[in-house]
Motif scaffolding. Structure first.
Motif, PDB file in Angstrom:
ATOM      1  N   GLY A  72     104.276  18.879  61.840  1.00  0.00           N
ATOM      2  CA  GLY A  72     103.159  20.437  61.442  1.00  0.00           C
ATOM      3  C   GLY A  72     103.470  20.066  60.231  1.00  0.00           C
ATOM      4  O   GLY A  72     104.626  20.027  59.151  1.00  0.00           O
ATOM      5  N   HIS A  73     102.433  21.265  59.406  1.00  0.00           N
ATOM      6  CA  HIS A  73     102.140  21.523  57.982  1.00  0.00           C
ATOM      7  C   HIS A  73     102.047  23.371  57.650  1.00  0.00           C
ATOM      8  O   HIS A  73     101.231  23.352  58.007  1.00  0.00           O
ATOM      9  N   VAL A  74     102.253  23.012  56.081  1.00  0.00           N
ATOM     10  CA  VAL A  74     102.138  24.385  55.879  1.00  0.00           C
ATOM     11  C   VAL A  74     102.313  24.899  54.481  1.00  0.00           C
ATOM     12  O   VAL A  74     102.877  23.769  53.932  1.00  0.00           O
ATOM     13  N   SER A  75     101.715  25.692  53.636  1.00  0.00           N
ATOM     14  CA  SER A  75     101.531  25.301  52.179  1.00  0.00           C
ATOM     15  C   SER A  75     101.645  27.222  52.290  1.00  0.00           C
ATOM     16  O   SER A  75     101.540  27.777  53.174  1.00  0.00           O
ATOM     17  N   SER A  76     102.393  27.157  50.774  1.00  0.00           N
ATOM     18  CA  SER A  76     102.220  28.501  49.987  1.00  0.00           C
ATOM     19  C   SER A  76     102.049  28.893  48.627  1.00  0.00           C
ATOM     20  O   SER A  76     102.714  27.362  47.805  1.00  0.00           O
ATOM     21  N   LYS A  77     102.429  30.074  48.315  1.00  0.00           N
ATOM     22  CA  LYS A  77     101.704  30.179  46.810  1.00  0.00           C
ATOM     23  C   LYS A  77     103.246  30.804  46.731  1.00  0.00           C
ATOM     24  O   LYS A  77     103.762  30.549  45.042  1.00  0.00           O
ATOM     25  N   ASP A  78     103.068  31.610  47.318  1.00  0.00           N
ATOM     26  CA  ASP A  78     104.397  32.830  46.432  1.00  0.00           C
ATOM     27  C   ASP A  78     106.207  32.364  47.674  1.00  0.00           C
ATOM     28  O   ASP A  78     106.706  33.154  47.417  1.00  0.00           O
ATOM     29  N   LEU A  79     106.048  31.574  48.588  1.00  0.00           N
ATOM     30  CA  LEU A  79     107.075  31.601  48.801  1.00  0.00           C
ATOM     31  C   LEU A  79     107.532  32.672  50.357  1.00  0.00           C
ATOM     32  O   LEU A  79     108.511  32.247  50.887  1.00  0.00           O
ATOM     33  N   ILE A  80     106.657  32.946  50.897  1.00  0.00           N
ATOM     34  CA  ILE A  80     106.489  34.294  51.520  1.00  0.00           C
ATOM     35  C   ILE A  80     104.926  33.962  52.596  1.00  0.00           C
ATOM     36  O   ILE A  80     105.237  34.373  53.884  1.00  0.00           O
ATOM     37  N   ASN A  81     104.125  33.872  51.952  1.00  0.00           N
ATOM     38  CA  ASN A  81     103.059  34.159  52.819  1.00  0.00           C
ATOM     39  C   ASN A  81     102.299  32.557  53.151  1.00  0.00           C
ATOM     40  O   ASN A  81     102.889  32.090  51.969  1.00  0.00           O
ATOM     41  N   TRP A  82     103.126  31.740  54.759  1.00  0.00           N
ATOM     42  CA  TRP A  82     102.562  30.091  54.685  1.00  0.00           C
ATOM     43  C   TRP A  82     101.454  30.225  55.277  1.00  0.00           C
ATOM     44  O   TRP A  82     101.147  31.277  56.572  1.00  0.00           O
ATOM     45  N   LYS A  83     100.376  29.272  55.265  1.00  0.00           N
ATOM     46  CA  LYS A  83      98.871  29.238  55.528  1.00  0.00           C
ATOM     47  C   LYS A  83      99.375  28.200  56.271  1.00  0.00           C
ATOM     48  O   LYS A  83      99.933  27.338  56.072  1.00  0.00           O
ATOM     49  N   ASP A  84      98.706  27.566  57.530  1.00  0.00           N
ATOM     50  CA  ASP A  84      98.804  26.655  58.878  1.00  0.00           C
ATOM     51  C   ASP A  84      98.023  25.522  58.463  1.00  0.00           C
ATOM     52  O   ASP A  84      96.933  26.419  57.461  1.00  0.00           O
ATOM     53  N   GLU A  85      98.296  24.332  57.556  1.00  0.00           N
ATOM     54  CA  GLU A  85      97.271  22.798  57.337  1.00  0.00           C
ATOM     55  C   GLU A  85      97.132  22.227  58.416  1.00  0.00           C
ATOM     56  O   GLU A  85      97.631  22.237  59.590  1.00  0.00           O
ATOM     57  N   PRO A  86      96.052  21.166  58.551  1.00  0.00           N
ATOM     58  CA  PRO A  86      96.017  20.157  60.017  1.00  0.00           C
ATOM     59  C   PRO A  86      96.973  19.594  60.033  1.00  0.00           C
ATOM     60  O   PRO A  86      97.890  19.269  58.726  1.00  0.00           O
ATOM     61  N   ILE A  87      97.684  18.878  60.734  1.00  0.00           N
ATOM     62  CA  ILE A  87      97.625  18.047  61.302  1.00  0.00           C
ATOM     63  C   ILE A  87      98.770  17.008  60.551  1.00  0.00           C
ATOM     64  O   ILE A  87      97.523  16.024  59.991  1.00  0.00           O
ATOM     65  N   ALA A  88      99.499  17.153  59.852  1.00  0.00           N
ATOM     66  CA  ALA A  88     100.040  15.548  59.009  1.00  0.00           C
ATOM     67  C   ALA A  88      99.780  14.588  59.736  1.00  0.00           C
ATOM     68  O   ALA A  88      99.141  13.327  59.355  1.00  0.00           O
ATOM     69  N   LEU A  89     100.907  14.224  60.356  1.00  0.00           N
ATOM     70  CA  LEU A  89     101.189  12.799  61.237  1.00  0.00           C
ATOM     71  C   LEU A  89     101.061  13.020  62.503  1.00  0.00           C
ATOM     72  O   LEU A  89     101.652  13.915  62.673  1.00  0.00           O
ATOM     73  N   ALA A  90     100.656  12.458  62.991  1.00  0.00           N
ATOM     74  CA  ALA A  90     100.849  11.720  64.961  1.00  0.00           C
ATOM     75  C   ALA A  90     101.370  11.383  65.297  1.00  0.00           C
ATOM     76  O   ALA A  90     101.263  10.032  64.550  1.00  0.00           O
TER      77      ALA A  90
END
Length: 466
Positions: A72-90
């Protein structure tokens, strides 16, 4: 390629169908990273790339058990609010069909590279391969296949590559088990992240397997962080099924001599394992850990009834003082403080009783060196400090449902206790992270009570995302 996309689509169908149910669980966290559905374990690929923090994680979307893991994959600009990203690896190729196991990320020539372990089981015979996937945008990854196979002298328990760059050279450490069934960490080197040369054994000596190694420098010391399996409990030490800790010393790359001190546990709580660090653009060494332990009462967690299991810790900054690693919540987490609920002075004989939100933080600044401390959270978790024995004790009901269990640490003096609570978890930082307890707490969701007996100043905040 078709199988890869099919598996990702199937996983997202499960997320879209079941995530609304998962989020209704009163134990589901507010500000911690948790699975949208299914099981989460090791944090992977932890990196700040082009100004954005990217965190990947081991994920089983189809059940709350271990199996052929995705990333799975999440990203953030501020270490608080995390955005779900597309699945990285299957787990879709011959070299990773039984799981895309743990690994790390590195930036190279404007691309984001993921190194991970491909797990393969044929007729109950394990094979492991160190694999590569590459992305130009940090969202969609193309697998490049096997980069490293198991060298002679090691079993197929050979996994979890951590890659970094130092002095124009690339290095990789991998958790391993040698043919003597001893836990080890080995290393490789490369000039171009394509051709890798085996460097030998970096460290070995106890347990039967060392997982999730990380190697970095703090305050002039070389730190090897890893999760050994096969350590027996010894007094107050090594009380979990599997452990996580570090050794600090100096590595001479020319002679491959890593001279280091004794193994120290990084966290004294009930649930902590497989941490990974990165160096961010501000020069901070930041860590995420898994708030779980393999094989340790996982299927007794009540969250399974809502279709999810485990979560990650908050991000923590690591600092080395006197050869000891301190962990403190990253400064950004103070932005979660929405309302200050309490601020009061307590004397040695004072007992404070009140209610606090299930997503909250409190700080106790302790006055005096000889004061005992007793904290009771939600009628479930007790924290005790004995000023005579100089011992800290965390006590909770056993997962099995009978009696209590405890974790204990020794400390000369307690000056500050900072506690982050999030519905079904607690992270306790003593003396700005000199000692840390990370644990799950499955208290009655309708219980908001807290009592505290101590001498000092208590401040309580409600926490939530803006």
């Amino acid at each position: 390629m078709k199988l890869d996309q099919h598996l990702k689509n199937k996983a997202m169908d499960i997320v879209n169908k079941k995530h609304p149910v998962v989020k209704k669980d009163p134990y589901y966290p507010v500000y911690h990273i948790a699975p949208p559905v299914g099981l989460i374990n090791d944090p992977n690929g932890w990196i700040q790339w082009k100004g954005t923090y990217h965190l990947f994680y081991q994920w089983m979307p189809f059940e709350t058990g271990h199996g052929a893991k995705f990333w799975g994959h999440v990203s953030s600009k501020d270490l608080i609010n995390w955005k779900d990203e597309p699945i990285a690896l299957a787990p879709s190729n011959w070299f990773d069909k039984d799981g895309c196991y743990s690994g790390s990320a590195i930036s190279f020539e404007d691309e984001l590279l993921l190194y991970y372990t491909g797990n393969v089981k044929n007729n109950n015979i394990r094979e492991s391969y160190q694999c590569l996937a590459v992305s130009k945008d940090g969202r969609y990854f193309e697998k490049k296949g096997v980069q490293i196979e198991v060298p002679q002298g090691y079993t197929a328990h050979f996994r979890d590559p951590k890659v970094w760059k130092e002095d124009e050279q690339f290095y990789m450490v991998i958790g391993a088990q040698n043919e003597l069934k001893e836990g080890s960490v080995v290393w490789f080197t490369s000039n171009d992240l394509k051709e890798w040369q085996f460097g030998g054994t970096l460290a070995t000596g106890f347990g039967y397997m060392w997982e999730c190694p990380d190697f970095f420098s703090l305050n002039g010391k070389d730190i090897l962080l890893f999760s050994p399996q096969g350590l027996s409990a010894s007094g107050i030490h090594y009380r979990n099924i599997h452990q996580t800790g570090y050794v600090a010393g100096k590595w001479d790359k020319e002679t491959n001599q890593f001279t280091h001190g004794e193994f120290s546990e990084l966290d004294k709580g009930f649930e902590f394992y497989a941490p990974q660090t990165t160096l961010d653009e501000n020069g901070r060494r930041l860590l995420f850990g898994w708030m779980g332990v393999p094989d340790q009462n996982e299927q007794l967690h009540p969250t399974i009834q809502h279709g999810w299991l485990h979560q990650l810790t908050v991000p923590r900054e690591l600092i080395l003082k006197g050869g000891h690693i301190y962990q403190k919540p990253v400064e950004e987490l103070k932005q979660l403080r929405q309302n200050q609920l309490q601020r009061l002075e307590l004397g040695a004989d004072d007992l404070w009783e009140g209610q606090i939100p299930r997503a909250s933080e409190f700080i106790l600044n302790v006055r005096g060196q000889n004061s005992n401390i007793l904290i009771n959270l939600f009628g479930f978790l007790k924290f005790k400090y004995d000023s005579v024995q100089r011992s800290i004790q965390l006590v909770r009901p056993r997962m099995e449902g009978t009696g209590v269990e405890e974790r204990v640490a020794l400390i000369d003096q307690v000056s500050e206790i900072r506690c982050l609570i999030d519905h079904s978890s607690v992270e306790v930082f003593i003396n700005e992270g000199e000692i840390v307890f990370t644990s799950r707490i499955f208290a009655d969701p309708d219980n908001y009570t807290m009592s505290l007996q101590a001498s000092g100043e208590l401040t309580v905040w409600e926490l939530g995302k803006m």
